[in-house]
Scaffold this active site. Structure first.
Site, short mmCIF file in Angstrom:
data_model
loop_
_atom_site.label_atom_id
_atom_site.label_comp_id
_atom_site.label_asym_id
_atom_site.label_seq_id
_atom_site.Cartn_x
_atom_site.Cartn_y
_atom_site.Cartn_z
N HIS A 143 0.83 -1.21 0.00
CA HIS A 143 0.00 0.00 0.00
C HIS A 143 0.86 1.25 0.00
CE1 HIS A 143 1.15 -0.17 4.24
NE2 HIS A 143 0.81 1.09 4.32
N HIS A 200 7.08 13.58 -7.36
CA HIS A 200 7.04 15.04 -7.30
C HIS A 200 6.74 15.58 -8.70
CE1 HIS A 200 9.64 15.85 -3.44
NE2 HIS A 200 8.43 15.41 -3.18
N MET A 210 21.32 8.48 9.43
CA MET A 210 21.43 9.92 9.14
C MET A 210 21.41 10.63 10.49
SD MET A 210 21.57 10.69 5.89
CE MET A 210 21.24 9.94 4.31
N TYR A 247 26.83 13.98 12.05
CA TYR A 247 27.27 14.98 11.07
C TYR A 247 26.11 15.40 10.17
CZ TYR A 247 30.38 17.40 7.86
OH TYR A 247 31.01 18.36 7.10
N GLU A 248 25.28 14.41 9.76
CA GLU A 248 24.15 14.72 8.87
C GLU A 248 23.17 15.67 9.54
OE1 GLU A 248 25.36 11.70 9.26
OE2 GLU A 248 25.65 10.79 7.29
#
Ligand code: H2U
Length: 348
Positions: A165, A280, A315, A318-319
């Site tokens: 889904h 997008h 993440m 540093y991220e």
């Protein structure tokens, strides 16, 4: 020493978002003794009467799903966005800005069976998913400025239900990711007179360094500026603004390329590959009347896995505090995916 992108650290620019990513390929050599994820179970029943996404099952609001045979979409029973809510009072304080947020959240099942995923569905079945996405995008897009279709696949990505889904969140506002992409695409168009992503596709097709797969209508690349280890972008070869603009040929070709890229993903670590993916395109709603030719419709896959089915990319550190960093170069990730078999490991 001569610079080699696969060996030597460097920073790369993402022109869609105005962000830089630090690429440190030598870090792939470091040992890993950190968190290891569970391997997702292959044993999902085809039908579970207690799963609220299955045909004929009861949802938590008491409604019974129809015995659907293809796709099925319904209003999310626990929506993050509602249509009819009071607006906050206007604020003139630049440090405490607020705005109204209205919207609608939908859930869409891809298939009546719980134990299938896009890579093992037929191209025709995937095309039915695409047609349903277009219907949803069209009806929600009449009213809302942004319609975000996204699939969260796998428990590691926070997906709460194994039934195939996706979710659709339509909002009165343009969320940050597309809002920033709108600004950068518009500014590129104003300077160069061409859509940024069409110039990018043309250059990727010439360079042939980051292409994973392509067909007559679409190309999948590990973008030059990829952040996640095996992140990919699905880009059209002909300029299209939105889902609604796809021709019949483009739809079939999109279903074909979605099947192919997700087979490659599953074949990488012989596991149902987790990811967040979505689409997008040009904004809708009140923006339908505006000139949006700087926009190019595209898909994005963000898979979290790095080294194996159980070791993901975090993440953090540093991220969070500085900027995105990756170990594997985009070119190497594209070559690894490109060289994987085109037949799903479960069918070999
Ligand atoms: P995720 O697994 O990606 O979270 O999607 C499941 C969605 O389905 C979730 O948003 C909705 C949840 O709110 N849902 C319903 O609308 N009704 C139900 O009966 C169960 C789940």
């Amino acid at each position: 020493m001569e610079f080699q992108a696969d060996e030597h650290q460097h920073v790369r620019y993402n022109p869609l978002k105005g962000e830089w990513v630090l690429v440190s390929p030598h870090r792939m050599k470091r040992p890993w003794s950190g968190q290891v994820e569970a391997v997702p179970s292959d044993e999902i029943p085809e039908f579970d009467p207690n799963n609220p996404l299955c045909p004929g099952a009861k949802r938590q609001n008491g409604e019974i799903n129809p015995k659907y045979e293809s796709t099925f979409a319904f209003d999310n029973d626990f929506p993050a966005l509602l249509e009819d809510v009071p607006s906050p009072p206007e604020s003139s304080d630049p440090l405490f800005q607020v705005g109204a947020a209205r919207g609608k959240c939908r859930v869409m099942c891809f298939h009546p069976k719980s134990n299938v995923t896009i890579p093992v569905m037929s191209v025709q079945e995937i095309e039915e998913v695409i047609n349903r996405w277009i219907e949803e995008a069209e009806s929600l897009g009449k009213k809302f400025d942004w319609v975000q279709i996204f699939e969260n696949k796998g428990a590691i990505m926070g997906c709460s239900n194994p039934h195939p889904h996706c979710q659709i969140w339509a909002s009165s506002f343009i969320p940050n990711e597309p809002r920033i992409k709108d600004i950068y695409q518009k500014s590129y168009y104003e300077t160069h007179g061409r859509p940024l992503l069409m110039d990018y596709v043309d250059k990727e097709l010439q360079k042939k360094e980051r292409i994973v797969i392509q067909n007559d209508e679409w190309v999948v690349v590990v973008p030059f500026w990829a952040v996640w280890p095996y992140e990919t972008m699905v880009l059209p070869k002909k300029h299209v603004l939105r889902f609604l603009d796809l021709s019949a040929i483009q739809k079939t070709a999109l279903a074909d390329i979605m099947k192919k890229i997700t087979i490659k993903y599953d074949n990488l670590f012989h596991v149902s590959f987790p990811y967040s993916m979505g689409w997008h395109g040009a904004p809708t709603g009140s923006k339908l009347k505006e000139d949006m030719k700087h926009w190019v419709f595209h898909g994005i896959y963000f898979p979290p896995l790095l080294r194996s089915a159980t070791v993901k990319k975090f993440m953090v550190g540093y991220e969070m505090l500085a900027q995105s960093q990756r170990d594997l170069s985009a070119e190497k990730a594209a070559a690894i995916l490109r060289n994987l078999p085109d037949v799903h490991y479960s069918r070999r």
